[in-house]
Design a protein around this motif. Structure first.
Motif, PDB file in Angstrom:
ATOM      1  N   VAL A 290       1.057  -0.956  -0.214  1.00 14.69           N
ATOM      2  CA  VAL A 290      -0.048   0.355  -0.145  1.00 14.69           C
ATOM      3  C   VAL A 290       0.852   1.229   0.118  1.00 14.69           C
ATOM      4  CG1 VAL A 290      -1.607  -0.946   1.650  1.00 14.69           C
ATOM      5  CG2 VAL A 290      -0.301   0.377   2.827  1.00 14.69           C
ATOM      6  N   ILE A 292       1.622   5.189   1.844  1.00 15.97           N
ATOM      7  CA  ILE A 292       1.349   5.643   2.472  1.00 15.97           C
ATOM      8  C   ILE A 292       1.762   6.777   3.035  1.00 15.97           C
ATOM      9  CG2 ILE A 292       0.996   3.655   4.840  1.00 15.97           C
ATOM     10  CD1 ILE A 292       3.619   3.931   5.595  1.00 15.97           C
ATOM     11  N   GLN A 302      -3.327   6.598  10.303  1.00 18.07           N
ATOM     12  CA  GLN A 302      -3.704   5.605   9.135  1.00 18.07           C
ATOM     13  C   GLN A 302      -2.870   4.324  10.019  1.00 18.07           C
ATOM     14  OE1 GLN A 302      -4.055   7.493   6.230  1.00 18.07           O
ATOM     15  NE2 GLN A 302      -5.134   9.269   6.571  1.00 18.07           N
ATOM     16  N   VAL A 303      -1.615   3.913   9.290  1.00 16.97           N
ATOM     17  CA  VAL A 303      -1.639   2.871   9.535  1.00 16.97           C
ATOM     18  C   VAL A 303      -1.517   2.418  10.685  1.00 16.97           C
ATOM     19  CG1 VAL A 303       1.014   1.434   9.303  1.00 16.97           C
ATOM     20  CG2 VAL A 303       0.491   3.571   7.959  1.00 16.97           C
ATOM     21  N   ARG A 304      -1.576   2.773  11.693  1.00 15.83           N
ATOM     22  CA  ARG A 304      -1.963   2.194  13.337  1.00 15.83           C
ATOM     23  C   ARG A 304      -3.229   1.649  13.351  1.00 15.83           C
ATOM     24  NH1 ARG A 304      -1.149   6.522  17.744  1.00 15.83           N
ATOM     25  NH2 ARG A 304      -2.246   7.160  16.963  1.00 15.83           N
ATOM     26  N   GLU A 305      -3.704   2.121  12.893  1.00 17.49           N
ATOM     27  CA  GLU A 305      -5.256   2.545  13.165  1.00 17.49           C
ATOM     28  C   GLU A 305      -5.653   0.729  11.937  1.00 17.49           C
ATOM     29  OE1 GLU A 305      -7.757   3.284  15.254  1.00 17.49           O
ATOM     30  OE2 GLU A 305      -5.774   4.041  16.377  1.00 17.49           O
ATOM     31  N   LYS A 306      -5.000   0.889  10.806  1.00 17.45           N
ATOM     32  CA  LYS A 306      -5.402  -0.057  10.380  1.00 17.45           C
ATOM     33  C   LYS A 306      -4.771  -1.252   9.915  1.00 17.45           C
ATOM     34  CE  LYS A 306      -6.969  -1.458   6.086  1.00 17.45           C
ATOM     35  NZ  LYS A 306      -8.285  -1.363   5.540  1.00 17.45           N
ATOM     36  N   LEU A 307      -3.474  -0.672  10.879  1.00 17.19           N
ATOM     37  CA  LEU A 307      -3.234  -2.383  11.656  1.00 17.19           C
ATOM     38  C   LEU A 307      -3.835  -3.750  12.824  1.00 17.19           C
ATOM     39  CD1 LEU A 307      -0.188  -3.989  11.617  1.00 17.19           C
ATOM     40  CD2 LEU A 307       0.393  -2.694  12.978  1.00 17.19           C
ATOM     41  N   LYS A 308      -4.530  -2.352  13.580  1.00 17.91           N
ATOM     42  CA  LYS A 308      -4.929  -2.907  14.522  1.00 17.91           C
ATOM     43  C   LYS A 308      -6.464  -3.141  13.855  1.00 17.91           C
ATOM     44  CE  LYS A 308      -5.470   0.429  17.816  1.00 17.91           C
ATOM     45  NZ  LYS A 308      -6.010   1.375  18.589  1.00 17.91           N
ATOM     46  N   GLU A 309      -7.251  -2.978  13.084  1.00 21.74           N
ATOM     47  CA  GLU A 309      -8.129  -3.738  12.564  1.00 21.74           C
ATOM     48  C   GLU A 309      -7.657  -4.806  11.912  1.00 21.74           C
ATOM     49  OE1 GLU A 309     -10.911  -2.570   8.209  1.00 21.74           O
ATOM     50  OE2 GLU A 309     -10.106  -0.995   9.640  1.00 21.74           O
ATOM     51  N   ARG A 310      -6.825  -4.467  10.806  1.00 18.80           N
ATOM     52  CA  ARG A 310      -6.620  -5.715  10.635  1.00 18.80           C
ATOM     53  C   ARG A 310      -6.299  -6.815  11.218  1.00 18.80           C
ATOM     54  NH1 ARG A 310      -4.161  -6.374   4.635  1.00 18.80           N
ATOM     55  NH2 ARG A 310      -4.890  -4.260   3.905  1.00 18.80           N
ATOM     56  N   TYR A 328       1.444  -5.046   4.473  1.00 12.62           N
ATOM     57  CA  TYR A 328       0.926  -5.432   5.220  1.00 12.62           C
ATOM     58  C   TYR A 328       1.563  -7.410   5.201  1.00 12.62           C
ATOM     59  CZ  TYR A 328      -1.641  -1.265   6.278  1.00 12.62           C
ATOM     60  OH  TYR A 328      -1.843  -0.189   7.305  1.00 12.62           O
TER      61      TYR A 328
END
Length: 453
Positions: A290, A292, A302-310, A328
């Protein structure tokens, strides 16, 4: 069962310390060189001078950071900068801090002495591997000062929150000490001398297993000191103060209990080729590349939130090696990890994100065996989400692996199974301050010298 006792703590004399905020310090293992110098400048009685003194080029076996800490400690006692409480006590210790969403939460706990137990007893359970150098460092400090200068952080499980209810009235009065740290966390301390309340705390904890959250090195060093003192005093009764350690207890069901991730930086690895590594990773991971905004704080978050979501749906890491490209890494199948563990290893340990990184990526693909990993020759550990990107962009690191933190149930399950996570797997937040209460280990004293009124 774990044995909990009240004690006569050493505390800063607030009649001589003009601002207690200037004398407390975070744990030694989160103090950077720059922060160390800053703490030195804040006050000549800052705790950093004891827990992490400067190293001088001309240090010798008789004149070094440990001997200087002992001299400072003795001087502060002689000057009355540190005074010992007259009554055996436990100390309620709360930490108030904001969540990312802005909500203020409080983690409650208390300080007391705990009888040292070998891990083989199953009474006190570690969850993380320790480093030999760090244990030797802490043991040298205990030998020099004969004191627990900082507490070991343990957690227990009590869904009914009995102790929190029992101590509510104590917490309604003004704290005996209130300070704020550099992160804005508010720390409050109450001395408790009520024998009935102390007895209830003892009964509650003695019926529960304890899990070390933070302070593994300090705990193992305290065991080493205990064993040395037992050799020195072969007629020991088991009640001498060297058989105990200063400990902080907090309920893992407390809503203020948080674990933050610890990210890994790869530094100075000869022949490192990120393209070749990605080829090797493709055998084990679904890889999504991706774009960034790596130099932007908003982009990093945004990376932190996306990592948490995944991470809610599988085992996911992020790999960053420069520019505005991030990868990722989602493990294709949990069963892939079976080849890196003995058959008896618990499933929880095999599939931890941090084990996926250390066993599969660092050891299998990058050929960094456990001894090399422990030496930290090529690895650095950072917590803040900005640090991995800044280090790689500045050329200070070759690559970064971004992590989600383990959850409390994983920590508990690994410890209950008698296993250990790789070093620096957990970052419990907030950190406990050093300098609130010290446990002096005076020879000739025992816990029987602290009778309850």
């Amino acid at each position: 069962m774990a044995k909990i006792v009240a004690f006569r703590g050493l505390r800063y004399n607030l009649q001589k310390i003009t601002d207690p905020n200037l004398v407390v310090a975070p744990p030694y293992d989160v103090i950077t060189p720059d922060l160390q110098e800053d703490l030195y400048r804040r006050d000549p009685h800052n705790m950093v001078r004891l827990i992490l003194g400067r190293i001088n080029p001309k240090d010798t076996e008789s004149d070094n950071r440990y001997s200087r800490a002992a001299d400072e400690f003795d001087q502060w006692l002689a000057e009355g900068m540190l005074v010992r409480d007259a009554q055996p006590s436990i100390y309620l210790y709360d930490q108030e801090y904001p969540l990312e969403e802005g909500e203020m939460v409080v983690r409650q706990g208390f300080l007391a002495l705990t009888r040292l137990e070998d891990f083989s007893s199953g009474m006190i359970k570690p969850h993380e591997k320790t480093l030999t150098v760090a244990k030797a460092d802490r043991l040298n400090l205990i030998r020099a000062c004969a004191a627990n200068l900082s507490p070991v952080f343990t957690i227990y499980s009590d869904p009914c929150c009995v102790l929190e209810a029992l101590t509510r009235k104590e917490r309604e009065r003004a704290p005996d000490l209130a300070v704020a740290d550099d992160d804005g966390v508010r720390h409050r301390l109450w001395q408790v001398t009520d024998p009935s309340l102390i007895a209830k705390a003892q009964c509650l904890i003695e019926n529960k297993p304890l899990f070390i959250a933070d302070g593994h090195h300090s705990y193992e060093s305290a065991i080493g000191y205990r064993d040395e003192m037992r050799e020195k005093h072969p007629d020991f009764s088991g009640k001498e103060l060297f058989n105990y350690v200063l400990m902080y207890f907090s309920n893992m069901e407390d809503k203020g209990m948080r674990i933050f991730p610890t990210h890994r930086l790869l530094c100075g690895l000869e022949g490192f080729d990120p393209t070749a590594l990605l080829v090797g990773l493709s055998e084990f991971f679904h890889i999504e590349q991706v774009q960034i905004a790596a130099s932007s704080r908003a982009g990093r978050r945004q990376v932190r939130e996306k990592l948490k979501e995944r991470g809610r749906h599988g085992h996911v890491l992020a790999f960053y090696c420069g520019g505005d490209t991030l990868h990722y890494l989602e493990l294709k199948d949990d069963a892939l990890m079976d080849r890196f563990f003995e058959e008896k290893s618990p499933r929880t340990l095999r599939t931890l994100d941090v084990c996926v990184l250390h066993r599969l990526i660092l050891e299998e693909l990058l050929h960094l065996d456990p001894e090399v990993q422990e030496s930290r020759a090529y690895l650095k550990y950072v917590r803040d989400i900005d640090e991995p990107f800044e280090a790689v962009l500045a050329g200070e690191a070759q690559a970064a692996f971004l992590m989600n933190p383990p959850c409390l149930s994983e920590v508990r399950d690994v410890a209950n199974a008698g296993e250990k996570m790789p070093q620096k797997s957990t970052y419990f937040y907030p950190k406990l301050l050093s300098g609130l209460v010290i446990n002096p280990i005076f020879e000739g004293e025992s816990v029987d010298d602290f009778p309850m009124c």
